[in-house]
Design an enzyme around this catalytic site. Structure first.
Site, PDB file in Angstrom:
ATOM      1  N   LYS A 183       0.854  -1.186   0.000  1.00  0.00           N
ATOM      2  CA  LYS A 183       0.000   0.000   0.000  1.00  0.00           C
ATOM      3  C   LYS A 183       0.892   1.238   0.000  1.00  0.00           C
ATOM      4  O   LYS A 183       1.441   1.636   1.020  1.00  0.00           O
ATOM      5  CB  LYS A 183      -0.911   0.038   1.239  1.00  0.00           C
ATOM      6  CG  LYS A 183      -2.033   1.052   1.072  1.00  0.00           C
ATOM      7  CD  LYS A 183      -2.467   1.723   2.352  1.00  0.00           C
ATOM      8  CE  LYS A 183      -1.611   2.893   2.741  1.00  0.00           C
ATOM      9  NZ  LYS A 183      -1.559   4.014   1.791  1.00  0.00           N
ATOM     10  N   GLU A 259       9.791   1.370  10.602  1.00  0.00           N
ATOM     11  CA  GLU A 259      10.771   2.422  10.312  1.00  0.00           C
ATOM     12  C   GLU A 259      10.027   3.733  10.495  1.00  0.00           C
ATOM     13  O   GLU A 259       9.263   4.156   9.628  1.00  0.00           O
ATOM     14  CB  GLU A 259      11.290   2.286   8.869  1.00  0.00           C
ATOM     15  CG  GLU A 259      12.001   0.972   8.585  1.00  0.00           C
ATOM     16  CD  GLU A 259      13.412   0.916   9.161  1.00  0.00           C
ATOM     17  OE1 GLU A 259      13.878   1.924   9.731  1.00  0.00           O
ATOM     18  OE2 GLU A 259      14.039  -0.140   9.057  1.00  0.00           O
ATOM     19  N   CYS A 293      13.599  10.912   6.948  1.00  0.00           N
ATOM     20  CA  CYS A 293      13.622  10.504   8.352  1.00  0.00           C
ATOM     21  C   CYS A 293      15.039  10.617   8.923  1.00  0.00           C
ATOM     22  O   CYS A 293      15.214  10.745  10.125  1.00  0.00           O
ATOM     23  CB  CYS A 293      13.117   9.083   8.484  1.00  0.00           C
ATOM     24  SG  CYS A 293      13.986   7.982   7.378  1.00  0.00           S
ATOM     25  N   GLU A 390      10.131  16.342  14.744  1.00  0.00           N
ATOM     26  CA  GLU A 390      10.719  16.073  13.434  1.00  0.00           C
ATOM     27  C   GLU A 390      10.272  17.199  12.490  1.00  0.00           C
ATOM     28  O   GLU A 390       9.071  17.414  12.298  1.00  0.00           O
ATOM     29  CB  GLU A 390      10.205  14.721  12.938  1.00  0.00           C
ATOM     30  CG  GLU A 390      10.865  14.271  11.675  1.00  0.00           C
ATOM     31  CD  GLU A 390      10.395  12.879  11.249  1.00  0.00           C
ATOM     32  OE1 GLU A 390       9.227  12.544  11.479  1.00  0.00           O
ATOM     33  OE2 GLU A 390      11.212  12.146  10.676  1.00  0.00           O
TER      34      GLU A 390
HETATM   35  P1  NAP Z   1       2.335   8.597   7.503  1.00  0.00           P
HETATM   36  O1  NAP Z   1       1.299   9.634   7.486  1.00  0.00           O
HETATM   37  O2  NAP Z   1       2.518   7.798   8.718  1.00  0.00           O
HETATM   38  O3  NAP Z   1       2.013   7.650   6.250  1.00  0.00           O
HETATM   39  C1  NAP Z   1       2.826   6.565   5.914  1.00  0.00           C
HETATM   40  C2  NAP Z   1       1.979   5.511   5.257  1.00  0.00           C
HETATM   41  O4  NAP Z   1       1.045   5.023   6.203  1.00  0.00           O
HETATM   42  C3  NAP Z   1       1.166   5.997   4.067  1.00  0.00           C
HETATM   43  O5  NAP Z   1       1.096   4.987   3.118  1.00  0.00           O
HETATM   44  C4  NAP Z   1      -0.192   6.236   4.692  1.00  0.00           C
HETATM   45  O6  NAP Z   1      -1.263   6.161   3.785  1.00  0.00           O
HETATM   46  C5  NAP Z   1      -0.239   5.067   5.646  1.00  0.00           C
HETATM   47  N1  NAP Z   1      -1.236   5.172   6.687  1.00  0.00           N
HETATM   48  C6  NAP Z   1      -1.737   6.276   7.273  1.00  0.00           C
HETATM   49  N2  NAP Z   1      -2.679   5.921   8.188  1.00  0.00           N
HETATM   50  C7  NAP Z   1      -2.756   4.567   8.160  1.00  0.00           C
HETATM   51  C8  NAP Z   1      -3.546   3.603   8.843  1.00  0.00           C
HETATM   52  N3  NAP Z   1      -4.444   3.945   9.753  1.00  0.00           N
HETATM   53  N4  NAP Z   1      -3.359   2.296   8.546  1.00  0.00           N
HETATM   54  C9  NAP Z   1      -2.464   1.911   7.631  1.00  0.00           C
HETATM   55  N5  NAP Z   1      -1.699   2.784   6.935  1.00  0.00           N
HETATM   56  C10 NAP Z   1      -1.838   4.083   7.208  1.00  0.00           C
HETATM   57  O7  NAP Z   1       3.768   9.175   7.173  1.00  0.00           O
HETATM   58  P2  NAP Z   1       4.186  10.095   5.964  1.00  0.00           P
HETATM   59  O8  NAP Z   1       3.760  11.469   6.276  1.00  0.00           O
HETATM   60  O9  NAP Z   1       3.762   9.491   4.670  1.00  0.00           O
HETATM   61  O10 NAP Z   1       5.771   9.957   6.001  1.00  0.00           O
HETATM   62  C11 NAP Z   1       6.550  10.737   6.801  1.00  0.00           C
HETATM   63  C12 NAP Z   1       7.024   9.964   8.010  1.00  0.00           C
HETATM   64  O11 NAP Z   1       7.686   8.772   7.597  1.00  0.00           O
HETATM   65  C13 NAP Z   1       8.042  10.729   8.810  1.00  0.00           C
HETATM   66  O12 NAP Z   1       7.768  10.645  10.180  1.00  0.00           O
HETATM   67  C14 NAP Z   1       9.352  10.024   8.488  1.00  0.00           C
HETATM   68  O13 NAP Z   1      10.326  10.148   9.465  1.00  0.00           O
HETATM   69  C15 NAP Z   1       8.899   8.636   8.302  1.00  0.00           C
HETATM   70  N6  NAP Z   1       9.884   7.894   7.496  1.00  0.00           N
HETATM   71  C16 NAP Z   1      10.663   6.991   8.148  1.00  0.00           C
HETATM   72  C17 NAP Z   1      11.629   6.297   7.457  1.00  0.00           C
HETATM   73  C18 NAP Z   1      12.489   5.304   8.166  1.00  0.00           C
HETATM   74  O14 NAP Z   1      13.098   4.483   7.495  1.00  0.00           O
HETATM   75  N7  NAP Z   1      12.572   5.317   9.481  1.00  0.00           N
HETATM   76  C19 NAP Z   1      11.804   6.493   6.090  1.00  0.00           C
HETATM   77  C20 NAP Z   1      10.984   7.422   5.451  1.00  0.00           C
HETATM   78  C21 NAP Z   1      10.008   8.108   6.183  1.00  0.00           C
HETATM   79  P3  NAP Z   1      -1.916   7.486   3.146  1.00  0.00           P
HETATM   80  O15 NAP Z   1      -0.865   8.108   2.317  1.00  0.00           O
HETATM   81  O16 NAP Z   1      -3.027   6.945   2.349  1.00  0.00           O
HETATM   82  O17 NAP Z   1      -2.352   8.349   4.287  1.00  0.00           O
END
Ligand code: NAP
Length: 489
Positions: A183, A259, A293, A390
């Protein structure tokens, strides 16, 4: 839209990939994908419902048995062919990523290299992923361990690295013999769809990889997470969503790889090579417009060099060209959406109220896109939101320290523990400080730490599990131990 982009979009599959077939959503609903540099709609894709998610997961489960019996070499060769195809399609992948996510083309090409490498790396790892043999100290049992595929996986990826976050999960799953539903984030699904198309062309059998994206993430995730056949969730995204998924994962005691977010300290000691530290800072802070991240979130600089460091960092950030990532001269693209821009404004207001000074930037860029000027803040106290949260954008907050102990105390003062950076020419300090940094990764005299061969991951609230490296494949397998009676006992 120029002819090349129109041609690229015309060959892109925009449906749901279920059991090897591309098709519409069961509700007929679609989702618009926007260009953050212009606000324009790039294209529309099928928006999956809960029924579609269930169908995708059923298809995956149906494919598991045959897939896990497929010899490792065959699985590896599919990955190798996909690696070659991704390389040949570098311009297509890079253009799609820049269109939907905003990063400058040069960086998008860099992500194609980085993301593609997971396909090759895990293909190579998959054919030599063995257990051990031995015997008990008493001599009564022969010990054999075998690595088995963990089983059906649910892979959820964020928008900031649309290719690399997908290949970092898909490639080890394929190598290990697992089936999956991917997804992607709804803001950047196009790269994942093109990757899936490419993997199918490379010979991936129907049902092994299924891709569903939609307006409602929970509509997709709820049926899959509650299905007792699911064995693993691998999630990259925010800590908040990660925690919610961890709670759900507990119900079926799933294997989890998380992650999550980061708050990386970037420490520069008085004996560092300052120009090398500036070079590292530009990568650690500005790669991906600060939306990483691993992004340097807090610049902790020894007080004796803080003025020189601030001046040089300000000059380097002012030299960046903010604009549409598709323009070759652009070195800093737009943020993902308007909400991200508003967050930058709020973080800066808060820091200034707390006593910080804006050395450069601090405001929106020109144009219709979500542009924000690269910003340096000095005298940032630890009470400021930029210090604690962050940032996920082009703001570089500078805080000074006087002693090594103070630097460490500031660096570790966060619930996150993903990346950290350390600049010093003193070797015993490298050893001493890195051993005390509570982070899963430490970049030493470098701002670039990501690579397919490294165990990428965090501690504390940055998550659990490792992606990439040798360990990234372990996470898609379970270890089975066979105790065989010693025939001579
Ligand atoms: P996010 O809002 O948590 O979304 C990540 C993914 O989760 C998206 O595909 C999102 O779908 C999905 N999602 C949201 N709500 C969900 C639910 N209830 N059930 C299942 N999936 C759900 O994060 P983001 O804004 O896309 O990304 C930024 C974050 O990712 C930052 O905090 C960053 O640090 C972190 N990140 C971490 C790493 C690492 O390796 N540690 C790498 C890259 C990014 P939708 O798009 O449809 O909402």
């Amino acid at each position: 839209m120029n002819d090349n982009i129109a041609h690229l979009l015309s060959k892109l599959e925009t449906g749901l990939l279920i059991n090897g077939e591309w098709g519409p959503s069961s509700s007929g609903e679609t989702l618009e994908v926007l260009n953050p540099a212009t606000g324009e709609v790039i294209t529309t894709i099928a928006s999956a419902t809960a029924t579609d998610a269930q169908r995708a997961f059923d298809a995956a489960c149906h494919a598991q048995e045959k897939w896990q019996k497929t010899p490792p070499r065959q699985r590896a060769e599919i990955l190798r062919r996909a690696f070659d195809l991704v390389g040949k399609r570098t311009e297509d992948f890079a253009t799609l990523m820049t269109l939907e996510m905003g990063k400058p083309l040069a960086e998008a090409r860099g992500e194609v290299t980085y993301g593609g490498e997971f396909l090759r790396w895990f293909g190579e790892q998959g054919v030599r992923h063995h257990g051990i043999t031995g015997e008990t100290p008493e001599g009564n049992l022969r010990i054999q361990t075998v690595r088995r595929p963990v089983g059906p996986c649910f892979l959820v990826t964020p928008w900031n690295f649309p290719l690399a976050m997908a290949t970092r999960k898909i490639a080890p799953a394929i190598a290990a013999g697992c089936v999956m539903v991917l997804k992607p984030a709804k803001q950047t699904p196009l790269t994942s769809l093109y990757l899936a198309q490419t993997l199918m062309e490379a010979g991936l059998p129907a049902g092994v990889l299924n891709v569903v994206c939609g307006q409602s993430a929970s509509a997709i995730s709820d049926p899959i997470m509650s299905d007792p056949r699911l064995r693993k969730i691998s999630f990259t995204g925010s800590t908040g969503v990660g925690k919610a998924l961890l709670k759900t994962a507990a119900d079926n005691v799933l294997r989890t790889s998380m992650e999550l977010g980061g708050n990386a300290p970037f420490l520069v000691f008085e004996d560092a090579d300052i120009d090398e530290a500036i070079q590292g800072a530009m990568i650690a802070k500005m790669r991906n417009i600060g939306e990483a991240c691993t992004a340097a979130n807090r610049f902790l600089i020894h007080e004796s060099i803080a003025a020189e460091f601030s001046e040089k960092l300000t000059a380097a950030l002012e030299a960046l060209v903010v604009g549409n990532g598709l323009d070759e001269g652009t070195t800093c693209g737009p943020l993902i959406d308007e909400r991200a821009v508003e967050n930058m404004e709020a973080l800066i207001d808060d820091a200034v109220r707390a006593g910080s000074t804006v050395l450069t930037g601090g405001q929106r860029g020109e144009g219709n896109g979500n542009f924000f000027l690269p910003t340096v803040l000095k005298d940032v106290p630890r009470s400021a939101r930029v210090f604690r949260e962050e940032i996920f954008g082009p703001i570089a907050p500078i805080t000074t320290f006087a002693t090594e102990a103070e630097a460490l105390e500031l660096a570790n003062d966060t619930e996150f523990g993903l990346a950290s950076y350390l600049f010093t020419q003193n070797h015993s300090r490298i050893q001493r400080v890195s051993e005390q940094l509570e982070f899963g990764m430490v970049g030493i005299n470098t701002g670039a730490i990501s690579n397919a061969a490294v165990p990428f991951g965090g501690i504390k609230q940055s998550g659990m599990g490792r992606e990439g490296g040798v360990e990234g494949l372990d996470d898609y397998t379970t270890l089975q131990y066979l105790g065989i009676k010693n025939p001579y006992c």
